[in-house]
Scaffold this motif. Structure first.
Motif, short mmCIF file in Angstrom:
data_model
loop_
_atom_site.label_atom_id
_atom_site.label_comp_id
_atom_site.label_asym_id
_atom_site.label_seq_id
_atom_site.Cartn_x
_atom_site.Cartn_y
_atom_site.Cartn_z
N LEU A 30 -0.97 -11.37 8.24
CA LEU A 30 0.10 -10.56 7.68
C LEU A 30 -0.41 -9.62 6.59
CD1 LEU A 30 2.94 -13.22 7.43
CD2 LEU A 30 2.85 -11.27 8.99
N MET A 31 -1.32 -10.11 5.77
CA MET A 31 -1.88 -9.26 4.71
C MET A 31 -2.71 -8.13 5.31
SD MET A 31 -0.63 -10.18 1.91
CE MET A 31 -1.62 -9.11 0.90
N GLN A 32 -3.42 -8.39 6.41
CA GLN A 32 -4.19 -7.35 7.07
C GLN A 32 -3.28 -6.27 7.61
OE1 GLN A 32 -7.56 -7.07 7.25
NE2 GLN A 32 -7.32 -5.13 8.30
N VAL A 33 -2.17 -6.67 8.24
CA VAL A 33 -1.20 -5.71 8.77
C VAL A 33 -0.62 -4.88 7.63
CG1 VAL A 33 1.06 -5.49 9.88
CG2 VAL A 33 -0.65 -7.05 10.82
N TYR A 34 -0.30 -5.53 6.52
CA TYR A 34 0.25 -4.85 5.34
C TYR A 34 -0.74 -3.82 4.80
CZ TYR A 34 2.01 -4.23 0.58
OH TYR A 34 2.46 -3.70 -0.60
N GLN A 35 -2.00 -4.23 4.66
CA GLN A 35 -3.02 -3.31 4.13
C GLN A 35 -3.25 -2.13 5.07
OE1 GLN A 35 -6.34 -5.93 3.44
NE2 GLN A 35 -5.64 -6.45 1.39
N GLU A 36 -3.22 -2.36 6.37
CA GLU A 36 -3.36 -1.26 7.32
C GLU A 36 -2.19 -0.29 7.20
OE1 GLU A 36 -3.84 -3.21 11.08
OE2 GLU A 36 -5.87 -3.88 10.60
N GLY A 37 -1.00 -0.81 6.97
CA GLY A 37 0.17 0.03 6.77
C GLY A 37 0.05 0.89 5.52
N LEU A 38 -0.46 0.29 4.43
CA LEU A 38 -0.67 1.05 3.20
C LEU A 38 -1.69 2.17 3.41
CD1 LEU A 38 -0.78 -1.68 0.39
CD2 LEU A 38 1.04 -0.03 0.86
N LEU A 39 -2.75 1.86 4.13
CA LEU A 39 -3.77 2.88 4.41
C LEU A 39 -3.19 4.01 5.25
CD1 LEU A 39 -6.64 3.91 4.26
CD2 LEU A 39 -7.19 2.45 6.22
N ARG A 40 -2.39 3.66 6.25
CA ARG A 40 -1.76 4.67 7.10
C ARG A 40 -0.84 5.57 6.27
NH1 ARG A 40 0.71 2.03 11.89
NH2 ARG A 40 -1.42 2.19 12.66
N LYS A 41 -0.09 4.96 5.36
CA LYS A 41 0.82 5.73 4.51
C LYS A 41 0.04 6.67 3.58
CE LYS A 41 4.60 5.05 1.24
NZ LYS A 41 5.46 4.06 0.58
N ALA A 42 -1.03 6.18 2.99
CA ALA A 42 -1.84 7.01 2.10
C ALA A 42 -2.48 8.16 2.87
CB ALA A 42 -2.92 6.16 1.43
N THR A 43 -2.94 7.89 4.07
CA THR A 43 -3.54 8.94 4.90
C THR A 43 -2.51 10.00 5.25
OG1 THR A 43 -5.11 7.34 5.81
CG2 THR A 43 -4.81 9.37 7.04
N ALA A 44 -1.31 9.57 5.59
CA ALA A 44 -0.24 10.51 5.94
C ALA A 44 0.14 11.37 4.74
CB ALA A 44 0.97 9.76 6.47
N LEU A 45 0.24 10.76 3.57
CA LEU A 45 0.57 11.53 2.36
C LEU A 45 -0.52 12.56 2.06
CD1 LEU A 45 1.99 8.77 0.01
CD2 LEU A 45 3.21 10.79 0.83
N SER A 46 -1.76 12.16 2.20
CA SER A 46 -2.88 13.07 1.96
C SER A 46 -2.82 14.26 2.93
CB SER A 46 -4.20 12.32 2.12
OG SER A 46 -5.29 13.19 2.01
N GLU A 47 -2.57 13.98 4.18
CA GLU A 47 -2.49 15.04 5.18
C GLU A 47 -1.32 15.97 4.91
OE1 GLU A 47 -3.75 17.34 8.28
OE2 GLU A 47 -4.80 15.65 7.36
N ALA A 48 -0.20 15.42 4.50
CA ALA A 48 0.97 16.24 4.19
C ALA A 48 0.69 17.18 3.02
CB ALA A 48 2.18 15.36 3.90
N VAL A 49 -0.04 16.69 2.01
CA VAL A 49 -0.41 17.53 0.87
C VAL A 49 -1.36 18.64 1.33
CG1 VAL A 49 -1.65 17.58 -1.33
CG2 VAL A 49 0.02 15.78 -0.89
N LYS A 50 -2.35 18.27 2.15
CA LYS A 50 -3.30 19.27 2.66
C LYS A 50 -2.60 20.39 3.43
CE LYS A 50 -7.23 16.21 3.37
NZ LYS A 50 -8.06 15.58 4.41
N ARG A 51 -1.58 20.01 4.17
CA ARG A 51 -0.84 21.01 4.98
C ARG A 51 0.21 21.76 4.17
NH1 ARG A 51 0.12 18.32 10.93
NH2 ARG A 51 -2.02 17.59 11.23
N GLY A 52 0.37 21.39 2.92
CA GLY A 52 1.34 22.07 2.08
C GLY A 52 2.78 21.66 2.35
#
Length: 58
Positions: A30-52
């Motif tokens: 469960l912790m692994q799934v949670y951490q993967e979700g946090l990483l996915r969210k951080a990656t998505a936020l980073s990409e959204a900022v890059k795209r303006g």
């Protein structure tokens, strides 16, 4: 998934924080799934900022 975590913790002796090997394995999964979700969210936020699409959070 939350129900699985509740089941693991309900079965544990929380006073002494004792988990069976099976419970420990379930919690680790469960912790692994949670951490993967946090990483996915951080990656998505980073990409959204890059795209303006959004402003940086800080």
């Amino acid at each position: 998934m939350l129900q699985i975590l509740r089941n693991v913790l309900d079965g544990a002796n929380l006073k002494f924080c004792l988990l069976t090997e099976g419970d420990r394995s379930d919690l680790q999964t469960l912790m692994q799934v949670y951490q993967e979700g946090l990483l996915r969210k951080a990656t998505a936020l980073s990409e959204a900022v890059k795209r303006g699409l959004i402003e940086p959070l800080s």
